[in-house]
Design an enzyme around this catalytic site. Structure first.
Site, PDB file in Angstrom:
ATOM      1  N   GLU A  86      -7.528  -3.194   1.440  1.00  0.00           N
ATOM      2  CA  GLU A  86      -7.078  -2.327   2.538  1.00  0.00           C
ATOM      3  C   GLU A  86      -7.754  -0.978   2.295  1.00  0.00           C
ATOM      4  O   GLU A  86      -7.449  -0.306   1.309  1.00  0.00           O
ATOM      5  CB  GLU A  86      -5.554  -2.213   2.467  1.00  0.00           C
ATOM      6  CG  GLU A  86      -4.956  -1.183   3.393  1.00  0.00           C
ATOM      7  CD  GLU A  86      -3.484  -0.894   3.049  1.00  0.00           C
ATOM      8  OE1 GLU A  86      -2.773  -1.787   2.535  1.00  0.00           O
ATOM      9  OE2 GLU A  86      -3.063   0.249   3.277  1.00  0.00           O
ATOM     10  N   ARG A  90      -7.570   7.693   4.682  1.00  0.00           N
ATOM     11  CA  ARG A  90      -7.215   8.987   4.097  1.00  0.00           C
ATOM     12  C   ARG A  90      -8.451   9.822   3.836  1.00  0.00           C
ATOM     13  O   ARG A  90      -8.353  10.984   3.457  1.00  0.00           O
ATOM     14  CB  ARG A  90      -6.472   8.776   2.775  1.00  0.00           C
ATOM     15  CG  ARG A  90      -5.057   8.351   2.992  1.00  0.00           C
ATOM     16  CD  ARG A  90      -4.386   8.024   1.687  1.00  0.00           C
ATOM     17  NE  ARG A  90      -3.606   6.822   1.863  1.00  0.00           N
ATOM     18  CZ  ARG A  90      -2.911   6.227   0.919  1.00  0.00           C
ATOM     19  NH1 ARG A  90      -2.911   6.718  -0.301  1.00  0.00           N
ATOM     20  NH2 ARG A  90      -2.238   5.141   1.176  1.00  0.00           N
ATOM     21  N   LYS A 130       4.580  -4.193   5.963  1.00  0.00           N
ATOM     22  CA  LYS A 130       4.451  -3.548   4.662  1.00  0.00           C
ATOM     23  C   LYS A 130       5.829  -2.969   4.324  1.00  0.00           C
ATOM     24  O   LYS A 130       6.524  -2.475   5.223  1.00  0.00           O
ATOM     25  CB  LYS A 130       3.409  -2.434   4.787  1.00  0.00           C
ATOM     26  CG  LYS A 130       3.237  -1.544   3.565  1.00  0.00           C
ATOM     27  CD  LYS A 130       2.059  -0.597   3.782  1.00  0.00           C
ATOM     28  CE  LYS A 130       1.871   0.314   2.569  1.00  0.00           C
ATOM     29  NZ  LYS A 130       0.533   0.951   2.571  1.00  0.00           N
TER      30      LYS A 130
HETATM   31  C1  3PG Z   1      -0.205   3.028  -0.167  1.00  0.00           C
HETATM   32  O1  3PG Z   1      -0.559   3.794   0.702  1.00  0.00           O
HETATM   33  O2  3PG Z   1      -0.086   1.832   0.074  1.00  0.00           O
HETATM   34  C2  3PG Z   1       0.193   3.596  -1.488  1.00  0.00           C
HETATM   35  O3  3PG Z   1      -0.417   4.814  -1.733  1.00  0.00           O
HETATM   36  C3  3PG Z   1      -0.005   2.673  -2.628  1.00  0.00           C
HETATM   37  O4  3PG Z   1       0.894   3.062  -3.604  1.00  0.00           O
HETATM   38  P1  3PG Z   1       0.484   3.102  -5.149  1.00  0.00           P
HETATM   39  O5  3PG Z   1      -0.576   4.167  -5.271  1.00  0.00           O
HETATM   40  O6  3PG Z   1       1.756   3.459  -5.874  1.00  0.00           O
HETATM   41  O7  3PG Z   1      -0.040   1.752  -5.523  1.00  0.00           O
END
Ligand code: 3PG
Length: 219
Positions: A46, A50, A133
């Protein structure tokens, strides 16, 4: 995603069991990153909106024929369009955005909106979706919260993301309502910034092994 639509994508994510969440600053890293993930046994990602590199990175990673690439952190209709133009095969959002979901449905691209409550799951169901999600998973109560939410929503599949790592992923994957888990730990921004592809492959392989060991220990 819609019940009945995009089932091949859901099946592929469910088979991979882990969805790497990529935050890539430089599109030049996309090609070696895809190769590193494939080498680690996890040919899916994914790629988050950002950074300004997202669309270019999606296109570059999608050029690897083994990879299934989607877009993440999709917050606007414009980003849905950019993601799909770049070759994203699915769309993920941190929350439930009605306009984003609507646009994905118009384009026929599977969408997995983020939910953090029973109310948001009902919004997803109303929109015709059955895979969401669950974000941010650990901060919301982890597998205990997944269990509680899965009980009334028996048709819903979850992709818990946020605070998941090799040490706790098996707890999530053991629940039948969990399609896959997502996270950044095997593609940590520092590894991508320094181009440490060997470490990406090592962490990816470790995650895949932990997921496999977890499923073997299930009755
Ligand atoms: C996301 O956007 O899915 C999260 O930033 C992932 O979370 P993590 O960095 O704790 O794995």
């Amino acid at each position: 995603m819609a019940a009945g639509a995009g089932t091949d994508i859901v099946t592929a994510i469910g088979a991979a069991r882990i969805l790497p969440v990529v935050v890539l600053e430089e599109p030049a890293g996309a090609e070696p990153l895809a190769a590193a993930l494939v080498a680690g046994g996890l040919p899916t990602a994914e790629v988050t909106f950002r950074t300004a590199a997202a669309a270019e990175a999606i296109a570059a990673m999608s050029a690897n024929p083994d990879m299934l690439v989607g877009a993440g952190t999709v917050l606007t209709v414009e980003q849905v369009d950019a993601a799909v133009r770049a070759g994203a095969r699915f769309v993920v959002s941190p929350g439930f955005g009605p306009a984003v979901v609507r646009r994905c449905r118009e384009l026929g691209v599977p969408v997995f909106p983020g939910v953090s409550s029973a109310t948001e799951i009902q919004l997803a169901l109303d929109a015709g979706l059955d895979t969401v999600k669950f974000f941010p998973a650990e901060q919301l109560g982890g597998i205990g919260m997944v269990r509680a939410l899965a009980a009334p929503f028996r048709s819903v599949r979850f992709i818990p993301t946020g605070g998941v790592h090799t040490g706790n992923l098996a707890d999530y994957l053991a629940h039948p309502a969990v399609l896959a888990v997502g996270g950044t730990w095997m593609v940590a921004p520092k590894l991508l910034a320094t181009g440490d592809w060997a470490e990406v492959t090592r962490l990816t392989a470790a995650a895949v092994a932990a997921a496999a060991a977890g499923s073997q220990s299930q009755p």
